[in-house]
Design a protein around this motif. Structure first.
Motif, mmCIF file in Angstrom:
data_model
loop_
_atom_site.group_PDB
_atom_site.id
_atom_site.type_symbol
_atom_site.label_atom_id
_atom_site.label_comp_id
_atom_site.label_asym_id
_atom_site.label_seq_id
_atom_site.Cartn_x
_atom_site.Cartn_y
_atom_site.Cartn_z
ATOM 1 N N THR A 340 47.425 11.909 -4.330
ATOM 2 C CA THR A 340 47.607 13.348 -4.534
ATOM 3 C C THR A 340 46.288 14.021 -4.877
ATOM 4 O OG1 THR A 340 49.880 12.988 -5.303
ATOM 5 C CG2 THR A 340 48.832 15.084 -5.886
ATOM 6 N N CYS A 341 45.517 13.361 -5.739
ATOM 7 C CA CYS A 341 44.209 13.894 -6.128
ATOM 8 C C CYS A 341 43.292 14.054 -4.922
ATOM 9 C CB CYS A 341 43.568 12.961 -7.154
ATOM 10 S SG CYS A 341 41.877 13.368 -7.609
ATOM 11 N N MET A 342 43.421 13.139 -3.963
ATOM 12 C CA MET A 342 42.572 13.163 -2.772
ATOM 13 C C MET A 342 43.245 13.895 -1.613
ATOM 14 S SD MET A 342 39.939 11.874 -3.965
ATOM 15 C CE MET A 342 39.414 10.882 -5.357
ATOM 16 N N ASN A 343 44.119 14.844 -1.956
ATOM 17 C CA ASN A 343 44.759 15.735 -0.966
ATOM 18 C C ASN A 343 45.554 14.972 0.088
ATOM 19 O OD1 ASN A 343 43.598 18.129 -2.140
ATOM 20 N ND2 ASN A 343 41.659 17.553 -1.179
ATOM 21 N N GLY A 344 46.117 13.844 -0.314
ATOM 22 C CA GLY A 344 46.983 13.094 0.595
ATOM 23 C C GLY A 344 46.264 12.299 1.654
ATOM 24 N N GLU A 345 44.936 12.212 1.583
ATOM 25 C CA GLU A 345 44.162 11.467 2.577
ATOM 26 C C GLU A 345 44.031 10.013 2.135
ATOM 27 O OE1 GLU A 345 43.003 12.393 5.510
ATOM 28 O OE2 GLU A 345 43.856 14.408 5.311
ATOM 29 N N ALA A 346 44.773 9.132 2.750
ATOM 30 C CA ALA A 346 44.722 7.716 2.397
ATOM 31 C C ALA A 346 43.474 7.067 2.978
ATOM 32 C CB ALA A 346 45.970 6.998 2.911
ATOM 33 N N PRO A 347 42.929 6.047 2.330
ATOM 34 C CA PRO A 347 41.753 5.358 2.876
ATOM 35 C C PRO A 347 42.125 4.563 4.133
ATOM 36 C CG PRO A 347 42.613 4.154 1.006
ATOM 37 C CD PRO A 347 43.389 5.443 1.067
ATOM 38 N N LYS A 348 41.156 4.334 4.975
ATOM 39 C CA LYS A 348 41.408 3.519 6.163
ATOM 40 C C LYS A 348 41.648 2.067 5.784
ATOM 41 C CE LYS A 348 40.779 6.998 8.929
ATOM 42 N NZ LYS A 348 41.921 7.589 9.668
ATOM 43 N N ALA A 349 40.960 1.623 4.740
ATOM 44 C CA ALA A 349 41.106 0.240 4.275
ATOM 45 C C ALA A 349 41.001 0.210 2.757
ATOM 46 C CB ALA A 349 40.035 -0.648 4.900
ATOM 47 N N ILE A 350 41.739 -0.701 2.138
ATOM 48 C CA ILE A 350 41.690 -0.866 0.690
ATOM 49 C C ILE A 350 41.628 -2.355 0.371
ATOM 50 C CG2 ILE A 350 44.212 -0.776 0.488
ATOM 51 C CD1 ILE A 350 43.726 0.614 -2.271
ATOM 52 N N ILE A 351 40.711 -2.708 -0.508
ATOM 53 C CA ILE A 351 40.480 -4.104 -0.872
ATOM 54 C C ILE A 351 40.844 -4.291 -2.335
ATOM 55 C CG2 ILE A 351 38.745 -5.929 -1.062
ATOM 56 C CD1 ILE A 351 37.189 -4.508 1.150
ATOM 57 N N ILE A 352 41.673 -5.306 -2.611
ATOM 58 C CA ILE A 352 42.153 -5.530 -3.976
ATOM 59 C C ILE A 352 42.057 -7.006 -4.339
ATOM 60 C CG2 ILE A 352 43.789 -3.620 -3.801
ATOM 61 C CD1 ILE A 352 45.999 -5.828 -3.575
ATOM 62 N N ASP A 353 42.339 -7.284 -5.605
ATOM 63 C CA ASP A 353 42.505 -8.652 -6.055
ATOM 64 C C ASP A 353 43.796 -9.201 -5.440
ATOM 65 O OD1 ASP A 353 42.414 -11.030 -7.391
ATOM 66 O OD2 ASP A 353 42.843 -10.216 -9.365
ATOM 67 N N GLN A 354 43.941 -10.510 -5.454
ATOM 68 C CA GLN A 354 45.130 -11.146 -4.888
ATOM 69 C C GLN A 354 46.283 -11.028 -5.873
ATOM 70 O OE1 GLN A 354 44.694 -15.297 -4.094
ATOM 71 N NE2 GLN A 354 46.207 -15.324 -2.466
ATOM 72 N N ASP A 355 46.797 -9.806 -5.997
ATOM 73 C CA ASP A 355 47.829 -9.499 -6.972
ATOM 74 C C ASP A 355 49.078 -9.019 -6.254
ATOM 75 O OD1 ASP A 355 48.215 -8.693 -10.110
ATOM 76 O OD2 ASP A 355 49.238 -7.291 -8.775
ATOM 77 N N ARG A 356 50.213 -9.666 -6.543
ATOM 78 C CA ARG A 356 51.444 -9.355 -5.820
ATOM 79 C C ARG A 356 51.939 -7.943 -6.118
ATOM 80 N NH1 ARG A 356 52.639 -11.605 -1.522
ATOM 81 N NH2 ARG A 356 51.952 -13.552 -2.514
ATOM 82 N N ALA A 357 51.828 -7.509 -7.381
ATOM 83 C CA ALA A 357 52.299 -6.170 -7.741
ATOM 84 C C ALA A 357 51.473 -5.100 -7.033
ATOM 85 C CB ALA A 357 52.234 -5.976 -9.256
#
Length: 485
Positions: A340-357
């Protein structure tokens, strides 16, 4: 505790008359208005006067709970429930409220207490080849209780079970597990002090004199803390944070913040991003990393930053949060707030830790973003997962790294992985099997520990901008193309 719809005694399940199979022939209707005769009333009075309120007899110093019988009476709903719970605990079965009916003033008119294994099993999965375990055996053990002449009277009894009983395991039944208020206070204090739950629970076991002396399990303690957690900012901390956000929004129209409160008005999660972070996202938001393992604050709250990489190869802050827990619900709230803060523009890619949640939350909030795991986090677990292998230092580790980093094609990786697994006899290694199953989520990205001092980051970027503006790189060839670059 009882209702006409879904009453429970800790087992959290309502069973309708239909779902329990045929009804007992001795079971009265809830509309039964037959009055007891004088002899019945006299017997009731004697039983109520002479019987111990708990329905137990003291034998050689031990409280033996009497088996349910027709005509037993109880002064209150609480007394009835306490009696049947203790009888079930003594006999080795869990109890539950199967059905009930109340008067308009909320008092009990009719209730059925029964074995928690009563009722039919319900198939909760579509995978018929792997049905979920169930405790339901359609057990008919139960008591029916009617309100008559100011007391609750047992009108029918069935004490026979169609399954085994184990009094030694009674403490594990949900109806017998309860975390007292005093224990909750200890858990809260230890949680605020950063004491891990396993150590906190171990101290409770030690103090009680053994696991069997506690009326709850470690899982019950974890469930309580997960539910009770909120942002503990110290006295006046939440108010000070709110005032800070108000000042920032007054000074800067681009400042964004949101505070998530629980049902009791306590601060649970918070997110904020300044105008610079929001502007930077427009240019450097193609790939975003998210990680809660950077640090926690003095109150044990995970710091959750969204990080990008600018044109100097530096990490830049694209928003941050403080969260009270690390579950799917919390991450979903944080990701949705950031989006919402970024005006609904989702990133093309997101990198996270190996976390199921995190993975579950990303699938809900960023369904079209390419999702990958940070390979650095994965490989950091190598010593823990494979360090005990005899060949870990003599070849296993280096060959695994070569497999991951030196494979240029899918076929090359698959072949190298197969050789690795076979050579070191790792076919049954659960960790490697789980990694291989999710290999498409791996991402070879290495980055330094994120420095959350935003002003220092801004200063570093400004210095890099100056260097880029103030210096040039000499060309090493007469090519005009090199000069352009």
């Amino acid at each position: 505790m009882f209702s006409t719809t879904s009453s429970h005694v800790d087992e959290i399940q309502h069973i309708s008359p239909e779902s329990t199979g045929k009804s007992l022939s001795t079971e009265p209707s809830i509309h039964d208005t037959v009055e007891p005769n004088d002899a019945d009333q006299s017997r009731d009075n004697v039983e109520l006067k002479d019987a111990d309120q708990s329905g137990s007899t003291n034998i050689e110093g031990a409280d033996i709970v009497e088996e349910p019988k027709l005509g037993m009476v109880f002064k209150s709903e609480k007394e009835l429930l306490s009696y049947y719970k203790r009888y079930g605990q003594q006999s080795g079965f869990g109890i539950m409220t199967q059905r009930s009916h109340r008067f308009e003033d909320g008092s009990i008119r009719y209730v059925t207490l029964g074995c928690a294994r009563g009722g039919k099993a319900r198939n909760r999965t579509t995978n018929v080849a792997r049905p979920r375990p169930t405790s339901k055996t359609e057990c008919k053990a139960r008591i029916n209780v009617m309100f008559k002449k100011g007391v609750l009277k047992v009108s029918s009894v069935n004490n026979s079970h169609n399954h085994g009983l184990s009094p030694q395991k009674s403490r594990f039944f949900r109806c017998n597990r309860e975390v007292s208020e005093s224990v909750k206070r200890v858990l809260d204090i230890n949680d605020q002090a950063g004491i891990r739950m396993n150590k906190s629970f171990a101290s409770l076991v030690q103090e009680a004199g053994g696991f069997e002396k506690l009326p709850f399990t470690e899982k019950d303690c974890r469930n309580y803390i997960d539910k009770a957690r909120h942002l503990r900012l110290g006295k006046g901390g939440a108010g000070a944070l709110s005032e800070y956000f108000t000042r920032m929004q007054y000074k800067n129209d681009g400042f964004f913040s949101l505070m998530d409160m629980d049902d009791e008005g306590r601060l649970r999660n918070v997110f904020w991003a300044d105008a610079r972070s929001r502007a930077a996202y427009k240019y450097f938001g193609y790939v975003v990393t998210f990680d809660t393992t950077y640090l926690t604050n003095r109150y044990g709250m995970p710091f959750a930053p969204f990080v990008g990489v600018n044109h100097h190869g530096q990490s830049i802050l694209l928003g941050a949060g403080l969260i009270s827990s690390e579950d799917t619900v919390t991450f979903t709230w944080l990701f949705q707030t950031w989006l919402t803060c970024m005006n609904g523009e989702a990133p093309k890619a997101i990198i996270i830790d190996q976390d199921r949640a995190m993975k579950n939350a990303i699938s809900l909030v960023f369904p079209n973003s390419r999702h990958r795991f940070c390979l650095w986090h994965i490989l950091k677990k190598l010593p823990e997962k494979l360090g005990s292998h005899g060949a870990y230092k003599t070849g296993l580790k280096s060959q695994l790294l070569n497999c991951v980093y030196d494979s240029d094609t899918i076929e090359e990786f698959e072949g190298s992985w197969e050789v690795l697994i076979t050579k070191y006899n790792l076919q049954e290694n659960a960790w490697l099997k789980s990694l291989y199953a999710e290999r498409t989520y791996w991402a070879p990205m290495f980055m330094k520990q994120f420095d959350n001092a935003l002003r220092k980051k801004i200063e570093s970027e400004s210095e890099a901008d100056f260097q880029s503006f103030n210096v040039t790189i000499p060309v090493v060839s007469p090519s005009p193309l090199e000069k352009i670059f």
